[in-house]
Design a protein around this motif. Structure first.
Motif, short mmCIF file in Angstrom:
data_model
loop_
_atom_site.label_atom_id
_atom_site.label_comp_id
_atom_site.label_asym_id
_atom_site.label_seq_id
_atom_site.Cartn_x
_atom_site.Cartn_y
_atom_site.Cartn_z
N TYR A 131 -15.51 2.55 2.61
CA TYR A 131 -15.12 1.22 2.10
C TYR A 131 -14.56 0.44 3.36
N GLY A 132 -13.83 1.03 3.93
CA GLY A 132 -13.09 0.07 5.27
C GLY A 132 -14.13 -0.44 6.33
N ALA A 133 -15.10 0.43 6.52
CA ALA A 133 -16.35 0.29 7.47
C ALA A 133 -17.17 -0.85 7.08
N SER A 134 -17.26 -0.79 5.83
CA SER A 134 -18.43 -2.00 5.31
C SER A 134 -17.48 -3.20 4.99
N GLU A 135 -16.16 -3.25 4.69
CA GLU A 135 -15.33 -4.22 4.71
C GLU A 135 -15.42 -4.98 6.14
N LEU A 136 -15.00 -4.17 7.01
CA LEU A 136 -15.11 -4.53 8.43
C LEU A 136 -16.15 -5.57 9.06
N VAL A 137 -17.29 -4.91 8.55
CA VAL A 137 -18.44 -5.83 8.89
C VAL A 137 -18.83 -6.91 8.06
N GLY A 138 -18.50 -6.88 6.66
CA GLY A 138 -18.54 -7.58 5.87
C GLY A 138 -17.79 -9.07 5.93
N ARG A 139 -16.36 -8.75 6.24
CA ARG A 139 -15.82 -10.01 6.49
C ARG A 139 -16.12 -10.72 7.84
N ILE A 140 -16.47 -10.13 8.95
CA ILE A 140 -16.99 -10.90 9.90
C ILE A 140 -18.02 -11.53 9.70
N LEU A 141 -19.11 -10.97 9.15
CA LEU A 141 -20.53 -11.74 8.70
C LEU A 141 -20.18 -12.81 7.88
N LEU A 142 -19.14 -12.78 6.92
CA LEU A 142 -18.81 -13.78 5.79
C LEU A 142 -18.34 -14.97 6.71
#
Length: 487
Positions: A317-328
């Motif tokens: 969950y944290g890993a996908s959030e890490l990537v997702g927030r930067i990309l968004l």
């Protein structure tokens, strides 16, 4: 620096405010006042004279500090799901009763933002964050020795929650004062760092639980969280905030107390229908995000997969959030589509997956659900500040973010225990998944109805600088600038 030097700096800054402003500098005309913070040094004075310090130089160092704080504080809060399942076994207090503890913590974590932002402006962000980290240490230490679950409501819920509340608001808002053109990217990077903590803390908890038990884990974790205190000492008060404070103090010293209260709780911002609609939608989606921190670990535990799967799911969950927030954050700065459109797309995906999850009781499915929720539901948090600035402008960011955080805290305090109580009542997490799915659906519907709601709002559309002053970096100029109460 000595107190006399602070006074001398304040006098110099008061003189500086009478000089012509930079062409991009906003004029602050609020009537509320407060004390001048004790945050002066020679470097800051030189920066004031140069005025343009955004998107470069020390701004990037502030980003690094904010990232470290976000790794520790939001990262630890998001990893509570691992501790939640252990608390269920250790105290045997029921899913709903146990879920009330993080509910209280999150209420203070978000709800204290108006006060902590005001105190941050008055006494500097570094002082407020330092005091908050001390409270976290005290609360965590006390929580390691409580004999009953009910005491955790005081030690972990209230004391630790107050500490988190003093940290979260200032750390979240300070960055927006240091960035302009790259604000979306900067806030996205900062918010994504909570994903790093979300990846690491579950494995730390697992190791500590296996070797030191639950009380030892809480005690050691408190010492780790206290590292926020020395890190916060490197924070420098934003020049934008300092100038506003000096101007307000010089303008109306006689109304200081009333002005301070007004600065903390700017309820007149709700006269802006766009702000009111979006803040409600964000609160609903935030409840989906935080409730999943309880629902997903509890669901995995109910399926009998064990702490290894729980740890893996929370970490992913944290890993996908890490990537997702930067990309968004990066994508939001490109202005290909509006930020609220991005928000609606993410909320819609969270809605669909929540309704599908109860029908997929398989290990790969729960892992995939953790990734999807992290990438979309968790990533939305990086957009909250830029959406708020689009609504009310940079100079109203602190009180507006405070109102948002306080609203999130209230709704989470109510809804998070509901997710656990639904499991207690039905014996299944199915209704809990449906509950958070409905919240995301309502968030999407509210955003879609923003324009019709604006037409029937108890305000009429005019430019009103005394209510809302939209900052110069707003991209969507087709949206009404402000709303003022009719009559």
């Amino acid at each position: 620096m000595s107190h006399n030097e602070d006074i001398e700096y304040t006098e110099n800054l008061s003189v500086h405010r009478n000089q012509p402003h930079h062409e991009n500098q906003e004029h602050y005309d609020d009537s509320d006042t407060t004390h001048v913070p004790f945050i002066a040094d020679d470097r800051l004075h030189r920066s004031v004279q140069k005025e343009d310090v955004t998107d470069k130089g020390y701004a990037w160092f502030i980003l690094i500090i904010s990232c470290i704080v976000y790794i520790i504080v939001p990262g630890s809060v998001k990893s509570f799901g691992v501790l939640y399942t252990e608390l269920l076994d250790y105290y045997d207090g029921g899913a709903g009763n146990t879920a009330g503890i993080p509910g209280v913590l999150l209420f203070l974590y978000f709800g204290l933002a108006p006060v902590s932002n005001y105190l941050g402006e008055k006494y500097t962000y570094r002082v407020v964050i330092g005091i908050g980290s001390c409270l976290v240490l005290i609360g965590q230490t006390a929580s390691a020795f409580v004999p009953k679950l009910e005491f955790l409501y005081i030690t972990y819920g209230i004391i630790t929650g107050m500490g988190y509340g003093l940290i979260f608001g200032p750390c979240s808002t300070i960055l927006s004062f240091y960035f302009d053109k790259k604000r979306g990217l900067a806030t996205g990077i900062m918010a994504s760092c909570s994903g790093i903590g979300n990846m690491c803390f579950p494995y730390m908890y697992k190791y500590l639980i296996e070797n030191y038990g639950l009380p030892g884990t809480i005690l050691i974790a408190g010492a780790v969280y206290f590292h926020v205190c020395p890190v916060s000492m490197f924070l420098r008060q934003p020049i934008y905030v300092t100038r506003q404070i000096v101007e307000r103090q010089a303008r109306q010293k006689e109304t200081q107390k009333c002005g301070a209260l007004k600065r903390i709780f700017r309820f007149d911002l709700f006269k802006n229908s766009k702000f009111s609609v979006y803040i409600t939608a964000i609160c609903l989606q935030a409840t989906n995000t935080t409730s999943n921190k309880v629902i997903l670990p509890g669901y995995i535990r109910g399926l009998g997969f064990g702490i290894e799967t729980i740890t893996l799911a929370v970490s992913l969950y944290g890993a996908s959030e890490l990537v997702g927030r930067i990309l968004l954050g990066w994508f939001a700065d490109k202005n290909v589509v509006s930020r609220i459109t991005i928000f609606m797309i993410c909320s819609f995906i969270c809605d669909i997956t929540a309704f599908c999850m109860p029908h997929l009781p398989y290990k790969p499915a729960v892992i995939a659900y953790a990734v999807v929720i992290g990438a979309f539901s968790g990533s939305i948090w990086g957009l909250n500040q830029v959406i708020i600035i689009d609504c009310v402008g940079l100079k109203h960011l602190s009180p507006a973010f405070g109102l948002l955080s306080m609203s999130i805290g209230i709704i989470i305090c109510i809804s998070k225990p509901i997710a656990g109580l639904l499991e207690d009542a039905t014996g299944s997490w199915t209704s809990s998944f449906y509950f958070v799915g409905i919240l995301s659906a309502l968030a999407v519907v509210l955003c879609l109805l923003e324009r019709p709601i604006s037409h029937i709002w108890c305000c009429h559309r005019i430019v009103a600088d005394d209510i809302i002053d939209v900052s110069r970096d707003i991209v969507d100029k087709s949206i009404p600038v402000a709303y003022k109460f009719n009559g």
